[in-house]
Design a protein around this motif. Structure first.
Motif, short mmCIF file in Angstrom:
data_model
loop_
_atom_site.label_atom_id
_atom_site.label_comp_id
_atom_site.label_asym_id
_atom_site.label_seq_id
_atom_site.Cartn_x
_atom_site.Cartn_y
_atom_site.Cartn_z
N GLU A 120 17.16 19.44 -26.51
CA GLU A 120 17.72 20.08 -25.57
C GLU A 120 19.10 19.81 -25.19
O GLU A 120 19.25 18.67 -24.85
N LEU A 163 20.62 20.43 -33.40
CA LEU A 163 21.75 20.52 -32.52
C LEU A 163 23.00 20.25 -33.07
O LEU A 163 23.09 19.50 -34.13
N ASP A 172 23.46 24.31 -38.30
CA ASP A 172 22.22 24.39 -37.34
C ASP A 172 21.31 24.13 -38.32
O ASP A 172 20.97 24.92 -39.10
N GLN A 190 13.96 30.62 -29.75
CA GLN A 190 14.39 31.02 -28.47
C GLN A 190 15.83 30.92 -28.18
O GLN A 190 16.64 31.70 -27.55
N ARG A 191 16.35 29.58 -28.61
CA ARG A 191 17.64 29.32 -28.46
C ARG A 191 18.38 30.08 -29.31
O ARG A 191 19.54 30.68 -28.98
N ARG A 192 17.94 30.23 -30.36
CA ARG A 192 18.87 31.16 -31.54
C ARG A 192 18.77 32.61 -31.06
O ARG A 192 19.74 33.35 -31.25
N ARG A 246 19.26 33.32 -28.16
CA ARG A 246 20.37 33.51 -27.18
C ARG A 246 21.75 33.36 -27.83
O ARG A 246 22.82 33.96 -27.38
N GLU A 247 21.69 32.40 -28.66
CA GLU A 247 23.05 32.09 -29.42
C GLU A 247 23.60 33.26 -30.42
O GLU A 247 24.81 33.41 -30.72
#
Length: 697
Positions: free
Chosen positions: A383, A411, A475, A533-535, A537-538
């Motif tokens: 994170e 990251l 990424d 989940q991060r992707r 958002r991004e």
């Protein structure tokens, strides 16, 4: 000069001088022949010593001449060995360091052999999908016996010289002063009348040769079903046992030529060169000075942090292991000890080694204890906010010149470097779990990473036994970036009609060590869920199949929770098909309005493998990786791609990029086809009739 020639007290000394391992290049072969001729013409010379300069007798063929005309240009190795064997003056091979492959075959052609204790002896050609091609399958059995020789040849493993002291291979094994011992031995045998002994003339006896050879064939068929070379080794040895030396030699030559053309040998040779190429960076010369690494600091004592600490301790490097929580630190140290104790129980580690390695790992709760570390490796939660906190703390206490590394798997390393006042000292070191076992290490080069930092960590990777591959910043870097479309195709195929067991079965039959769903259960489905989940958002515009999210919403995170794509009995790792998951998948298809169909295994394999290939082509076009073989190395070393297929990019070359592109376009016209867009680099190479690895051939 590749060969030095001197005389001393009636003995000619022919010294191979072709660093680093005295490979038998064309120039070296010519030099040895010239030395033999000079010795024959000198009436003062009574014997000839053949030896190697530096740290080796000879490592065999010169790998820089592989796939070039010089490899087979006269005099060939067989011609050279014949000249040694038929020399009227005795030839003594004086062996130290290594005598491998053609180097050992050359020594077997000598009349006598004397070795320094500790020399490594091997015929490793089988590891390249080949067999010894200059008489090794015929002479070694006559030198050390059928069973011992067959085991060495079929495995390719090395044996220390002292273990062969009583085998008939060596006339003497000495503790020290090999040159002096060889000179004295040569003077002694040089005073004796010939003819001198020849290994090829020794009888080859065994109480039940045919029975033993059949037993060996059965074992090899079970242990190495995808590799033809071990079986061809046995066939060549059998010909020599039953039909004599000359027929055996002919069988060996025929088998060598046939194996050279096999896709398996091509794949193994590709992997051999790919590993060496991965260590070469065009803009970081080998002369780049290295930074000293005397003390390592690892931040984080979870599965990854403890494995990284063990990797360094295993190489004899002291490690400080930092965690802010005392209980977490104690759990980490307990896990490390338990891992070492398990190795002791299996006989892989001595009790003394356990004590030594544990002593190299110092647990601490205090950041200030790390201030003298030369290399920091962060291994905390994936994170960005957590990484930021850790790197700002490292930057505050690290000494000038210290290297700051992140173990991040996806990251942005440049963003992480921006948390420090020294981005030139920041690099990515992406270990693979379990870090103390897995060979692959992705070295991530940031925009500002200094050349000497890169050179230092690449050297360090070799120290700790890792295969390092450099990646640029993107990424997922190389491995996980390629894995994403692979997994997406696996999820799409569930939606379209497949079930986890069928997908895994198909790709494992292709040769993968583990299918995508068994792999996800082992790694933890929650890890990839967090990345998705991060992707979301991004990049909200990107479409992902959501069936895996539904699985995670039920808490089925894999083996660690006892349920994932499969069910697991308490304390067991064997996967059982789950009726609950099958029902979830069928319901998801209905929810998406998809009429399920039966997917053939061929389609499953193509969609998974070509997803890797297509993304790999994009990585190459973007310059994230230097060469296609680097991508193959990542997948061979870290993702269980079948070795005998050489990696995804070489496999695509073998299929033909024209055919790969046609298949991708066909799948792009099917449901979920929007996920397929032919990478420009793939389309361009296909149109030109090129392969990804053409430039490397």
């Amino acid at each position: 000069m590749a060969v030095d020639y001197t005389t001393r007290d009636g003995v000619a000394v022919i010294t191979l001088n072709h660093p680093p391992v005295n490979g038998l290049s064309h120039a070296t072969r010519l030099g040895i022949i010239a030395g033999l001729d000079a010795a024959q013409q000198d009436p003062a010379v009574t014997a000839i010593v053949l030896t190697g300069a530096g740290k080796a007798f000879s490592g065999g063929a010169d790998i820089t001449e592989f796939n070039t005309p010089k490899a087979m240009q006269a005099p060939t190795l067989a011609t050279l060995i014949h000249a040694v064997e038929t020399s009227p003056k005795p030839v003594i091979a004086a062996i130290h360091g290594i005598a491998m492959g053609g180097g050992l075959e050359l020594a077997l052609g000598a009349h006598y052999r004397i070795a320094l204790r500790g020399a490594q002896i091997a015929l490793p050609e089988v590891k390249l999908g080949l067999l010894p091609g200059a008489g090794g399958t015929q002479r070694l059995p006559r030198a050390i016996g059928l069973e011992a020789a067959l085991n060495m040849i079929v495995s390719g493993s090395s044996v220390r010289s002292e273990q062969l002291a009583d085998s008939g291979l060596f006339d003497e094994v000495v503790e020290a002063d090999l040159p002096g011992a060889a000179l004295a031995f040569a003077q002694r045998v040089g005073s004796q009348a010939g003819p001198h002994p020849c290994v090829r003339k020794r009888p080859l006896e065994h109480p039940n040769a045919e029975g033993f050879l059949q037993f060996a064939r059965n074992n090899v068929a079970a242990a190495a079903p995808h590799f033809p070379a071990p079986q061809r080794c046995i066939e060549a040895i059998k010909a020599g046992v039953l039909q004599g030396f000359e027929r055996g030699l002919a069988a060996e030559r025929e088998a060598f030529s046939a194996l050279l053309q096999t896709p398996e040998s091509r794949a193994l040779r590709h992997a051999f060169f790919a590993e060496r190429a991965a260590a070469k960076l065009p803009d970081v010369p080998v002369s780049t000075p290295l930074r000293a690494l005397h003390q390592i600091a690892v931040i984080g004592a979870g599965t990854m942090g403890t494995g990284i600490a063990m990797s360094f301790a295993n190489a004899g490097l002291p490690v400080m292991l930092l965690v802010a929580d005392a209980e977490a630190l104690e759990r980490g140290m307990t896990k490390i000890r338990a891992n070492y104790e398990a190795s002791v129980k299996k006989g892989k580690l001595g009790a003394d080694a356990l004590t030594q390695r544990m002593a190299l790992i110092t647990p601490t709760l205090a950041w200030d204890d790390l201030k003298d570390a030369d290399l920091f490796i962060e291994a905390v939660y994936e994170e960005m906010s957590v990484k930021e906190q850790v790197f700002r703390q490292i930057d505050a206490i690290a000494k000038p010149g210290a290297i700051l590394a992140s173990n991040t798997s996806t990251l942005d390393l440049n963003q992480i470097a921006g948390f420090t006042r020294r981005p030139e000292n920041v690099v990515g070191l992406h270990f693979f779990s379990p870090a103390n076992v897995m060979k692959l290490l992705e070295v991530v080069r940031g925009t500002h990473t200094a050349p000497d930092v890169l050179a230092t960590v690449m050297h360090c990777a070799r120290q700790i036994g890792k295969t390092a591959v450099v990646s640029g910043v993107c990424d997922g870097f190389i491995g996980n970036r390629m894995l994403e479309p692979y997994l997406c195709q696996a999820f799409y195929m569930l939606e379209e009609g497949a079930l986890p067991a069928q997908v895994d079965r198909a790709i494992e039959a292709f040769g993968f060590a583990m299918g995508p769903f068994r792999m996800s259960d082992l790694a933890g489905n929650d890890i990839s869920w967090a990345i998705r989940q991060r992707r979301y958002r991004e990049a909200p515009q990107r479409h992902y199949p959501k069936v895996a999210d539904r699985l995670c919403e039920r808490g089925r995170f894999g083996q660690k929770t006892g349920s994932g794509w499969y069910d697991y009995r308490p304390g067991e790792r064997s996967a059982s098909a789950s009726p609950e998951v099958d029902a979830l998948i069928v319901a998801y298809s209905a929810e998406q309005g998809v009429a399920r169909r039966m997917l053939p295994d061929e389609e499953i394999v193509e969609r998974l493998v070509y997803a890797l290939v297509n993304e790999g082509a994009r990585i190459l076009t973007e310059g994230i990786a230097a060469r296609a073989s680097d991508l193959d190395m990542v997948y061979l070393s870290g993702y269980g791609f079948p070795l005998w297929r050489g990696g995804p990019m070489l496999y695509a070359d073998s299929v033909g990029l024209f055919n790969v592109e046609r298949a991708i376009r066909r799948y792009a016209a099917q449901p979920n086809g929007a996920a397929w867009q032919v990478a420009p680099g793939l389309a361009e190479r296909a149109a030109q009739g090129q392969g990804f690895n053409d430039a490397a051939r």
